[in-house]
Design a protein around this motif. Structure first.
Motif, PDB file in Angstrom:
ATOM      1  N   ALA A  27       0.923  -1.344  -0.064  1.00  0.00           N
ATOM      2  CA  ALA A  27      -0.166   0.100   0.193  1.00  0.00           C
ATOM      3  C   ALA A  27       0.941   1.168  -0.152  1.00  0.00           C
ATOM      4  CB  ALA A  27      -0.943   0.006   1.200  1.00  0.00           C
ATOM      5  N   LEU A  28       2.091   1.365   0.827  1.00  0.00           N
ATOM      6  CA  LEU A  28       2.963   2.505   0.868  1.00  0.00           C
ATOM      7  C   LEU A  28       3.587   2.744  -0.382  1.00  0.00           C
ATOM      8  CD1 LEU A  28       4.347   4.617   2.244  1.00  0.00           C
ATOM      9  CD2 LEU A  28       5.951   2.710   2.996  1.00  0.00           C
ATOM     10  N   HIS A  29       4.027   1.496  -1.129  1.00  0.00           N
ATOM     11  CA  HIS A  29       4.616   1.541  -2.312  1.00  0.00           C
ATOM     12  C   HIS A  29       3.654   2.390  -3.452  1.00  0.00           C
ATOM     13  CE1 HIS A  29       6.119  -0.060  -6.283  1.00  0.00           C
ATOM     14  NE2 HIS A  29       7.243   0.278  -5.743  1.00  0.00           N
ATOM     15  N   ARG A  30       2.374   1.697  -3.618  1.00  0.00           N
ATOM     16  CA  ARG A  30       1.348   2.103  -4.379  1.00  0.00           C
ATOM     17  C   ARG A  30       1.248   3.712  -4.368  1.00  0.00           C
ATOM     18  NH1 ARG A  30      -3.376  -1.652  -4.004  1.00  0.00           N
ATOM     19  NH2 ARG A  30      -2.110  -1.781  -2.361  1.00  0.00           N
ATOM     20  N   ASP A  31       0.781   3.991  -3.062  1.00  0.00           N
ATOM     21  CA  ASP A  31       0.820   5.692  -2.630  1.00  0.00           C
ATOM     22  C   ASP A  31       1.677   6.380  -2.973  1.00  0.00           C
ATOM     23  OD1 ASP A  31      -1.866   4.953  -1.627  1.00  0.00           O
ATOM     24  OD2 ASP A  31      -1.137   4.655   0.124  1.00  0.00           O
ATOM     25  N   MET A  32       3.077   5.870  -2.704  1.00  0.00           N
ATOM     26  CA  MET A  32       4.188   6.882  -3.006  1.00  0.00           C
ATOM     27  C   MET A  32       4.432   7.006  -4.674  1.00  0.00           C
ATOM     28  SD  MET A  32       5.706   7.823  -0.369  1.00  0.00           S
ATOM     29  CE  MET A  32       7.285   8.401  -0.977  1.00  0.00           C
ATOM     30  N   ASN A  33       4.102   5.854  -5.366  1.00  0.00           N
ATOM     31  CA  ASN A  33       3.996   5.823  -6.847  1.00  0.00           C
ATOM     32  C   ASN A  33       3.067   7.012  -7.343  1.00  0.00           C
ATOM     33  OD1 ASN A  33       6.421   4.283  -7.298  1.00  0.00           O
ATOM     34  ND2 ASN A  33       4.758   2.161  -7.848  1.00  0.00           N
ATOM     35  N   ARG A  34       1.708   6.975  -6.792  1.00  0.00           N
ATOM     36  CA  ARG A  34       0.750   7.811  -7.262  1.00  0.00           C
ATOM     37  C   ARG A  34       1.062   9.219  -6.701  1.00  0.00           C
ATOM     38  NH1 ARG A  34      -3.514   5.679  -4.622  1.00  0.00           N
ATOM     39  NH2 ARG A  34      -3.479   4.033  -6.073  1.00  0.00           N
ATOM     40  N   LEU A  35       1.738   9.340  -5.648  1.00  0.00           N
ATOM     41  CA  LEU A  35       2.311  10.749  -5.325  1.00  0.00           C
ATOM     42  C   LEU A  35       3.187  11.418  -6.257  1.00  0.00           C
ATOM     43  CD1 LEU A  35       2.269  12.865  -3.022  1.00  0.00           C
ATOM     44  CD2 LEU A  35       4.217  11.696  -2.117  1.00  0.00           C
ATOM     45  N   PHE A  36       4.180  10.454  -6.535  1.00  0.00           N
ATOM     46  CA  PHE A  36       5.146  11.066  -7.370  1.00  0.00           C
ATOM     47  C   PHE A  36       4.550  11.311  -8.951  1.00  0.00           C
ATOM     48  CE2 PHE A  36       8.458   9.482  -4.228  1.00  0.00           C
ATOM     49  CZ  PHE A  36       9.007  10.939  -4.227  1.00  0.00           C
ATOM     50  N   ASP A  37       3.660  10.667  -9.442  1.00  0.00           N
ATOM     51  CA  ASP A  37       3.044  10.880 -10.665  1.00  0.00           C
ATOM     52  C   ASP A  37       2.357  11.917 -10.733  1.00  0.00           C
ATOM     53  OD1 ASP A  37       4.159   8.225 -11.700  1.00  0.00           O
ATOM     54  OD2 ASP A  37       2.270   7.044 -11.325  1.00  0.00           O
ATOM     55  N   GLU A  38       1.612  12.229  -9.597  1.00  0.00           N
ATOM     56  CA  GLU A  38       0.651  13.393  -9.473  1.00  0.00           C
ATOM     57  C   GLU A  38       1.647  14.499  -9.418  1.00  0.00           C
ATOM     58  OE1 GLU A  38      -2.657  13.857  -9.596  1.00  0.00           O
ATOM     59  OE2 GLU A  38      -2.823  11.844  -9.984  1.00  0.00           O
ATOM     60  N   PHE A  39       2.897  14.818  -8.704  1.00  0.00           N
ATOM     61  CA  PHE A  39       3.629  15.690  -8.681  1.00  0.00           C
ATOM     62  C   PHE A  39       4.340  16.060  -9.726  1.00  0.00           C
ATOM     63  CE2 PHE A  39       7.777  17.360  -7.759  1.00  0.00           C
ATOM     64  CZ  PHE A  39       7.458  18.454  -7.111  1.00  0.00           C
ATOM     65  N   THR A  40       4.627  15.145 -10.420  1.00  0.00           N
ATOM     66  CA  THR A  40       5.698  15.339 -11.883  1.00  0.00           C
ATOM     67  C   THR A  40       4.631  15.607 -13.121  1.00  0.00           C
ATOM     68  OG1 THR A  40       6.047  13.034 -12.262  1.00  0.00           O
ATOM     69  CG2 THR A  40       7.556  14.188 -10.849  1.00  0.00           C
ATOM     70  N   ARG A  41       3.424  15.503 -12.655  1.00  0.00           N
ATOM     71  CA  ARG A  41       2.557  15.468 -14.018  1.00  0.00           C
ATOM     72  C   ARG A  41       2.713  16.755 -15.020  1.00  0.00           C
ATOM     73  NH1 ARG A  41      -3.418  13.721 -13.260  1.00  0.00           N
ATOM     74  NH2 ARG A  41      -2.234  11.983 -13.246  1.00  0.00           N
ATOM     75  N   ALA A  48       9.874   7.520 -15.773  1.00  0.00           N
ATOM     76  CA  ALA A  48       9.838   6.308 -15.772  1.00  0.00           C
ATOM     77  C   ALA A  48       8.819   5.923 -16.885  1.00  0.00           C
ATOM     78  CB  ALA A  48       9.638   5.430 -14.725  1.00  0.00           C
ATOM     79  N   PRO A  49       8.663   4.699 -17.670  1.00  0.00           N
ATOM     80  CA  PRO A  49       7.560   4.635 -18.446  1.00  0.00           C
ATOM     81  C   PRO A  49       6.338   5.026 -17.870  1.00  0.00           C
ATOM     82  CG  PRO A  49       9.110   2.689 -18.600  1.00  0.00           C
ATOM     83  CD  PRO A  49       9.634   3.650 -17.487  1.00  0.00           C
ATOM     84  N   ARG A  50       5.916   4.359 -16.483  1.00  0.00           N
ATOM     85  CA  ARG A  50       4.692   4.805 -16.361  1.00  0.00           C
ATOM     86  C   ARG A  50       4.344   6.368 -15.597  1.00  0.00           C
ATOM     87  NH1 ARG A  50       1.447   2.624 -10.703  1.00  0.00           N
ATOM     88  NH2 ARG A  50      -0.332   3.693 -11.193  1.00  0.00           N
ATOM     89  N   SER A  51       5.509   6.877 -15.196  1.00  0.00           N
ATOM     90  CA  SER A  51       5.355   8.491 -15.043  1.00  0.00           C
ATOM     91  C   SER A  51       5.427   9.284 -16.249  1.00  0.00           C
ATOM     92  CB  SER A  51       6.674   8.692 -14.180  1.00  0.00           C
ATOM     93  OG  SER A  51       6.614   8.035 -12.863  1.00  0.00           O
ATOM     94  N   ALA A  52       5.774   8.692 -17.256  1.00  0.00           N
ATOM     95  CA  ALA A  52       5.997   9.457 -18.581  1.00  0.00           C
ATOM     96  C   ALA A  52       4.528   9.449 -19.218  1.00  0.00           C
ATOM     97  CB  ALA A  52       6.952   8.798 -19.568  1.00  0.00           C
ATOM     98  N   PHE A  53       4.136   8.152 -18.808  1.00  0.00           N
ATOM     99  CA  PHE A  53       2.560   8.130 -19.724  1.00  0.00           C
ATOM    100  C   PHE A  53       1.706   9.070 -18.826  1.00  0.00           C
ATOM    101  CE2 PHE A  53      -1.384   6.092 -19.344  1.00  0.00           C
ATOM    102  CZ  PHE A  53      -1.866   6.303 -20.772  1.00  0.00           C
ATOM    103  N   ALA A  54       2.000   8.943 -17.482  1.00  0.00           N
ATOM    104  CA  ALA A  54       0.935  10.105 -16.711  1.00  0.00           C
ATOM    105  C   ALA A  54       1.231  11.476 -16.980  1.00  0.00           C
ATOM    106  CB  ALA A  54       1.064   9.759 -15.069  1.00  0.00           C
TER     107      ALA A  54
END
Length: 161
Positions: A27-41, A48-54
């Protein structure tokens, strides 16, 4: 502990499967990924591939002719009512939300949430000549250019003083 217990795709994910609360580290890993995706949007950084997509969703294609600017955005899974378009001071803004189709999936790689994408189209566009069409998950926005801005190049005479 068996080796298969270390593999994330074999690990039980729901409280019903584990017999207790969900794994807090997952849960922590998923929340941290979501946090960084939202921050760098808004930065458009290829982290990263997932972040770049987001950060670059929806993906767009911009083309320009002498008379118009055309923006094509791929928004699969959305309908016209899920999108909002605005044009102000030469900036086209595409805003919307992609909602989850299932209630509480155990595992998902599908992107969902609100998005905002702004594109600078330039000062030559005419806000009165805007048209948008939506078909099969593809949004096409066509913005005409002002008649006096077709050339965009102005020669300036130099005089002797």
């Amino acid at each position: 502990m068996a080796f298969s217990d270390l593999l994330p795709f074999n690990r039980p994910r729901t409280p019903a499967e584990t017999g207790g609360p969900a794994d807090p580290f997952i849960a922590l890993h998923r929340d941290m990924n979501r946090l960084f995706d939202e921050f760098t949007r808004g930065f458009g950084l290829p982290m990263a591939p997932r972040s770049a997509f987001a950060t670059t969703w929806p993906q767009v294609e911009v083309s320009e002719t002498e008379t118009e600017v055309k923006v094509v955005a791929e928004v699969p899974g959305l309908e016209e009512k899920d999108l909002e378009l605005s044009l102000q001071d030469g900036v086209l803004t595409l805003k919307g939300e992609k909602k989850s189709e299932t209630k509480g999936p155990v595992y998902s790689e599908r992107w969902q949430g609100q998005f905002l994408r702004s594109l600078q189209l330039g000062r030559d566009i005419d806000p009165d000549k805007v048209a948008a069409a939506f078909k099969n998950g593809v949004l096409t926005v066509t913005v005409g250019k002002r008649a006096d801005a077709k050339n965009g190049l102005k020669h300036i005479a130099i005089s002797k003083e």
